[in-house]
Design a protein around this motif. Structure first.
Motif, PDB file in Angstrom:
ATOM      1  N   PRO A  68       0.871 -31.008 -21.006  1.00  0.00           N
ATOM      2  CA  PRO A  68       0.863 -30.565 -19.445  1.00  0.00           C
ATOM      3  C   PRO A  68       1.095 -31.745 -18.629  1.00  0.00           C
ATOM      4  O   PRO A  68       0.067 -32.533 -18.085  1.00  0.00           O
ATOM      5  CB  PRO A  68      -0.574 -30.117 -19.765  1.00  0.00           C
ATOM      6  N   ALA A  69       2.479 -31.986 -18.320  1.00  0.00           N
ATOM      7  CA  ALA A  69       2.615 -32.973 -17.465  1.00  0.00           C
ATOM      8  C   ALA A  69       4.065 -32.749 -16.741  1.00  0.00           C
ATOM      9  O   ALA A  69       4.425 -31.947 -17.079  1.00  0.00           O
ATOM     10  CB  ALA A  69       2.675 -34.396 -18.335  1.00  0.00           C
ATOM     11  N   SER A  70       4.327 -33.607 -15.842  1.00  0.00           N
ATOM     12  CA  SER A  70       5.776 -33.625 -15.489  1.00  0.00           C
ATOM     13  C   SER A  70       6.678 -34.520 -16.326  1.00  0.00           C
ATOM     14  O   SER A  70       6.178 -35.041 -17.315  1.00  0.00           O
ATOM     15  CB  SER A  70       5.754 -34.272 -14.119  1.00  0.00           C
ATOM     16  N   GLY A  71       7.958 -34.314 -16.196  1.00  0.00           N
ATOM     17  CA  GLY A  71       8.801 -35.233 -17.090  1.00  0.00           C
ATOM     18  C   GLY A  71       8.472 -36.596 -17.234  1.00  0.00           C
ATOM     19  O   GLY A  71       8.875 -37.223 -18.004  1.00  0.00           O
ATOM     20  N   THR A  72       7.818 -37.207 -16.132  1.00  0.00           N
ATOM     21  CA  THR A  72       7.324 -38.609 -16.248  1.00  0.00           C
ATOM     22  C   THR A  72       6.496 -38.924 -17.270  1.00  0.00           C
ATOM     23  O   THR A  72       6.569 -39.972 -18.095  1.00  0.00           O
ATOM     24  CB  THR A  72       6.975 -38.923 -14.825  1.00  0.00           C
ATOM     25  N   GLY A  73       5.605 -37.982 -17.587  1.00  0.00           N
ATOM     26  CA  GLY A  73       4.775 -37.856 -18.578  1.00  0.00           C
ATOM     27  C   GLY A  73       5.484 -38.101 -19.838  1.00  0.00           C
ATOM     28  O   GLY A  73       5.085 -38.989 -20.827  1.00  0.00           O
ATOM     29  N   ALA A  74       6.647 -37.288 -20.141  1.00  0.00           N
ATOM     30  CA  ALA A  74       7.237 -37.237 -21.416  1.00  0.00           C
ATOM     31  C   ALA A  74       8.430 -38.499 -21.553  1.00  0.00           C
ATOM     32  O   ALA A  74       8.411 -39.014 -22.510  1.00  0.00           O
ATOM     33  CB  ALA A  74       8.259 -36.343 -21.371  1.00  0.00           C
ATOM     34  N   LEU A 175      16.977 -42.719 -27.374  1.00  0.00           N
ATOM     35  CA  LEU A 175      16.180 -41.874 -26.570  1.00  0.00           C
ATOM     36  C   LEU A 175      17.007 -41.234 -25.351  1.00  0.00           C
ATOM     37  O   LEU A 175      17.490 -42.183 -24.524  1.00  0.00           O
ATOM     38  CB  LEU A 175      14.908 -42.946 -25.720  1.00  0.00           C
ATOM     39  N   VAL A 176      16.694 -40.064 -24.976  1.00  0.00           N
ATOM     40  CA  VAL A 176      17.615 -39.428 -23.966  1.00  0.00           C
ATOM     41  C   VAL A 176      16.751 -38.592 -23.115  1.00  0.00           C
ATOM     42  O   VAL A 176      15.852 -37.637 -23.507  1.00  0.00           O
ATOM     43  CB  VAL A 176      18.614 -38.352 -24.712  1.00  0.00           C
ATOM     44  N   ASP A 177      16.880 -38.580 -21.664  1.00  0.00           N
ATOM     45  CA  ASP A 177      16.216 -37.815 -20.713  1.00  0.00           C
ATOM     46  C   ASP A 177      17.368 -36.546 -20.425  1.00  0.00           C
ATOM     47  O   ASP A 177      18.430 -37.015 -19.679  1.00  0.00           O
ATOM     48  CB  ASP A 177      16.056 -38.764 -19.349  1.00  0.00           C
ATOM     49  N   PRO A 209       6.772 -26.900 -11.926  1.00  0.00           N
ATOM     50  CA  PRO A 209       6.499 -27.971 -12.479  1.00  0.00           C
ATOM     51  C   PRO A 209       5.257 -27.859 -13.405  1.00  0.00           C
ATOM     52  O   PRO A 209       4.472 -26.998 -12.973  1.00  0.00           O
ATOM     53  CB  PRO A 209       6.564 -29.002 -11.385  1.00  0.00           C
ATOM     54  N   GLY A 210       5.106 -28.635 -14.407  1.00  0.00           N
ATOM     55  CA  GLY A 210       3.830 -28.899 -15.171  1.00  0.00           C
ATOM     56  C   GLY A 210       3.796 -28.586 -16.442  1.00  0.00           C
ATOM     57  O   GLY A 210       2.843 -29.359 -17.176  1.00  0.00           O
ATOM     58  N   LEU A 211       4.924 -28.538 -16.981  1.00  0.00           N
ATOM     59  CA  LEU A 211       5.129 -28.939 -18.559  1.00  0.00           C
ATOM     60  C   LEU A 211       6.096 -29.959 -19.009  1.00  0.00           C
ATOM     61  O   LEU A 211       7.123 -30.028 -18.393  1.00  0.00           O
ATOM     62  CB  LEU A 211       5.548 -27.419 -19.405  1.00  0.00           C
ATOM     63  N   SER A 212       5.951 -30.556 -20.087  1.00  0.00           N
ATOM     64  CA  SER A 212       7.145 -31.683 -20.192  1.00  0.00           C
ATOM     65  C   SER A 212       7.096 -31.695 -21.905  1.00  0.00           C
ATOM     66  O   SER A 212       6.314 -31.170 -22.383  1.00  0.00           O
ATOM     67  CB  SER A 212       6.790 -32.886 -19.850  1.00  0.00           C
ATOM     68  N   PHE A 213       8.288 -32.443 -22.420  1.00  0.00           N
ATOM     69  CA  PHE A 213       8.472 -32.053 -23.725  1.00  0.00           C
ATOM     70  C   PHE A 213       9.072 -33.411 -24.376  1.00  0.00           C
ATOM     71  O   PHE A 213       9.687 -34.279 -23.775  1.00  0.00           O
ATOM     72  CB  PHE A 213       9.632 -30.929 -23.990  1.00  0.00           C
ATOM     73  N   PHE A 233      -3.464 -39.823 -24.986  1.00  0.00           N
ATOM     74  CA  PHE A 233      -3.102 -38.763 -24.608  1.00  0.00           C
ATOM     75  C   PHE A 233      -1.806 -38.380 -25.112  1.00  0.00           C
ATOM     76  O   PHE A 233      -1.396 -37.144 -25.301  1.00  0.00           O
ATOM     77  CB  PHE A 233      -3.555 -38.700 -23.077  1.00  0.00           C
ATOM     78  N   TRP A 234      -0.998 -39.259 -25.146  1.00  0.00           N
ATOM     79  CA  TRP A 234       0.501 -39.090 -25.170  1.00  0.00           C
ATOM     80  C   TRP A 234       0.812 -39.071 -26.769  1.00  0.00           C
ATOM     81  O   TRP A 234       2.041 -39.140 -27.152  1.00  0.00           O
ATOM     82  CB  TRP A 234       1.426 -40.087 -24.628  1.00  0.00           C
TER      83      TRP A 234
END
Length: 394
Positions: A68-74, A175-177, A209-213, A233-234
Motif C-alpha cells: 500500500p504505497a506509491s511507486g517510490t515505496g517500491a 533492477l528495473v522501474d 495511486p496507492g498500490l506499488s509492486f 515494512f518493506w
C-alpha cells in the motif's frame, strides 16, 4: 465534497497527463463495494486470485509483492531488500525519475554511479557493458534502469540491458522501474532476466495511486539473505509468507485490491498483446500529429519511443507552461508539465490506460486549438495527420 474543482465546467475533465491515468467506471464501481474482513476466509480466496492474475501482467512465475504505497515505496523496497550500506550500483541518467531513484540510493547510504545521459533516449546497453567489464572485482552489486522514463517519453530496451550484463560476465542484479510501462508496453520479467521489477497502480493498471509492486527473482530473494540495509515494512519475506495463503502480514488496502482485481480482469479480457498494440497505435498517431504541427518529439531515438506518453518540445521563446495553462483554462484538459531541466520547455501528452481513438482525437484537437490560442508557431495539420493514421489512410 466528492470532487473539487475551482469552477464548474461542462463535460468531463480530460486527464491526459502520463499518470495518474483515467480510472474506468468499472474499476471505480469495484472500489465502491463494502470493505471485507481481511482476516476472513473470503479474503484469502480473493487474495490468491489477485496474486495469480498479477503475475500474468508482469509475465512472471515468480513472486509479486504488493504494497500500500506509491511507486517510490517500491523503489525503496527493491533497494533495501537486495543491498547493503556502501554497495556500489550502476544507474543510468535517462531523465527526472532515474535521477530521483539515484537520490534515494544516496540517502540510503548506497553508492550510485551515474551514467550520464541527455534525456532524449533510453539507457545505452553498450555503455553498461563497457562499465561492467571495467569492474574486474565485481564490486557493482546492481544495475538500476528505468524502463519507461515518464519525464521524457523515452524507453530503455531491457532485454538488451540484460544481454549487456551477461556479455560482461558480471553477476550484478538487474533492477528495473516500469512504474509507467507496465500494462501499457510489453514487459517480460522472467524472459528478460530482471531480478526486481518496480511498478505502481496509477498508470497502465488504470487504478488510483496507492498500490506499488515488486516482482522478485530467485536471485534477488537470495541476495536478501545477506543484504544489510534495514527493512521492516518493506521486507519481502513476511509478505511472501503470508501471500502463500492469499493474506498479508498487515492490513492491506482492501478496496484498492478490489479495484486491482477488476483492472486485471479488464486487461486479460482485452488480451495483453491487444493492449500493447492499442497503446502503440495511440503513440504513433500522437507522434504524427506532433510532426505535422512542425514541433519536435523529445525522444530523438525512434526505437526508444514510448507507447505511454509523448514529450513535445516547443520552439525557443515559447512557454510550455503557458500553453498548458491556456488549454486547461479553455478546454478543461490537463497535460503533463516538463520536469527538471525540461521545465517550461516540454509538455507531455499521456496516451495510456483506459483510452480509445476518440479520446485521443479529442486530446489532439484540444492541443491544436491551444497552440493557436497560445500563439505557438505551428501548422494546423496535426489532428488531420493523426486521423489519417487511425483510419488507415495515412
Amino acid at each position: 465534497m466528492a470532487y473539487f474543482q475551482t469552477r464548474t465546467t461542462p463535460g468531463r475533465h480530460f486527464l491526459q497527463i502520463p499518470g495518474p491515468s483515467n480510472v474506468p467506471d468499472r474499476v471505480l464501481r469495484a472500489m465502491d463495494n463494502p470493505t471485507m474482513d481481511h482476516r476472513g476466509p473470503d479474503f484469502g480466496v480473493m487474495g490468491k486470485m489477485i496474486l495469480d492474475k498479477v503475475k500474468k501482467v508482469f509475465q512472471t512465475q515468480s513472486h509479486v509483492v504488493i504494497y500500500p504505497a506509491s511507486g517510490t515505496g517500491a523503489w525503496e523496497a527493491a533497494l533495501v531488500n537486495t543491498l547493503s550500506p556502501g554497495d556500489r550500483v550502476l544507474m543510468c541518467e535517462t531523465g527526472w525519475f532515474a535521477s530521483l531513484w539515484r537520490e534515494m540510493a544516496e540517502r540510503l547510504d548506497i553508492r550510485p554511479e551515474f551514467l550520464k545521459g541527455d534525456w532524449r533516449r533510453g539507457a545505452e546497453p553498450a555503455r553498461i557493458e563497457e562499465y561492467l567489464r571495467a569492474d574486474k572485482g565485481h564490486e557493482i552489486k546492481a544495475v538500476c534502469v528505468v524502463h519507461n522514463e515518464t519525464s521524457t517519453g523515452c524507453t530503455s530496451r531491457i532485454a538488451e540491458v540484460r544481454a549487456a550484463i551477461d556479455a560482461a560476465g558480471h553477476p550484478a542484479l538487474l533492477l528495473v522501474d516500469t512504474i509507467s510501462g507496465l500494462a501499457s508496453m510489453d514487459y517480460r520479467h522472467d524472459e528478460w532476466g530482471v531480478d526486481v521489477t518496480v511498478s505502481g497502480s496509477q498508470k497502465g493498471l488504470m487504478l488510483p495511486p496507492g498500490l506499488s509492486f515488486n516482482a522478485v527473482s530467485a536471485k534477488a530473494l537470495k541476495a536478501g539473505d545477506t543484504a544489510k540495509l534495514p527493512r521492516s515494512f518493506w521486507d519481502w519475506k513476511p509478505m511472501i509468507a503470508s501471500n502463500a495463503t492469499g493474506y498479508f502480514p498487515y492490513t492491506p488496502a482492501t478496496n484498492m485490491l478490489y479495484a486491482l482485481d477488476t483492472a486485471l480482469d479488464m486487461l486479460l479480457e482485452e488480451g495483453l498483446e491487444n493492449v500493447f498494440a492499442r497503446h502503440g497505435r495511440m503513440a504513433e498517431a500522437t507522434r504524427r500529429a506532433v510532426r505535422a504541427w512542425g514541433l519536435e518529439v523529445q525522444c530523438q531515438e525512434p526505437r526508444h519511443y514510448s507507447s505511454v506518453l509523448t514529450g513535445v518540445r516547443l520552439p525557443e521563446g515559447h512557454s510550455a507552461n503557458a500553453l498548458r495553462a491556456a488549454i486547461v483554462e479553455r478546454f478543461n484538459m490537463s497535460l503533463g508539465n516538463g520536469l527538471g531541466q525540461l521545465n517550461d520547455r516540454v509538455f507531455r501528452i499521456g496516451h495510456l490506460g483506459d483510452i480509445s481513438e476518440l479520446q485521443l482525437m479529442a486530446t489532439l484537437s484540444g492541443i491544436e486549438m491551444g497552440l493557436r490560442i497560445a500563439g505557438v508557431p505551428h501548422k494546423p495539420e496535426g489532428v488531420r495527420a493523426a486521423m489519417e493514421y487511425l483510419t488507415g489512410n495515412a
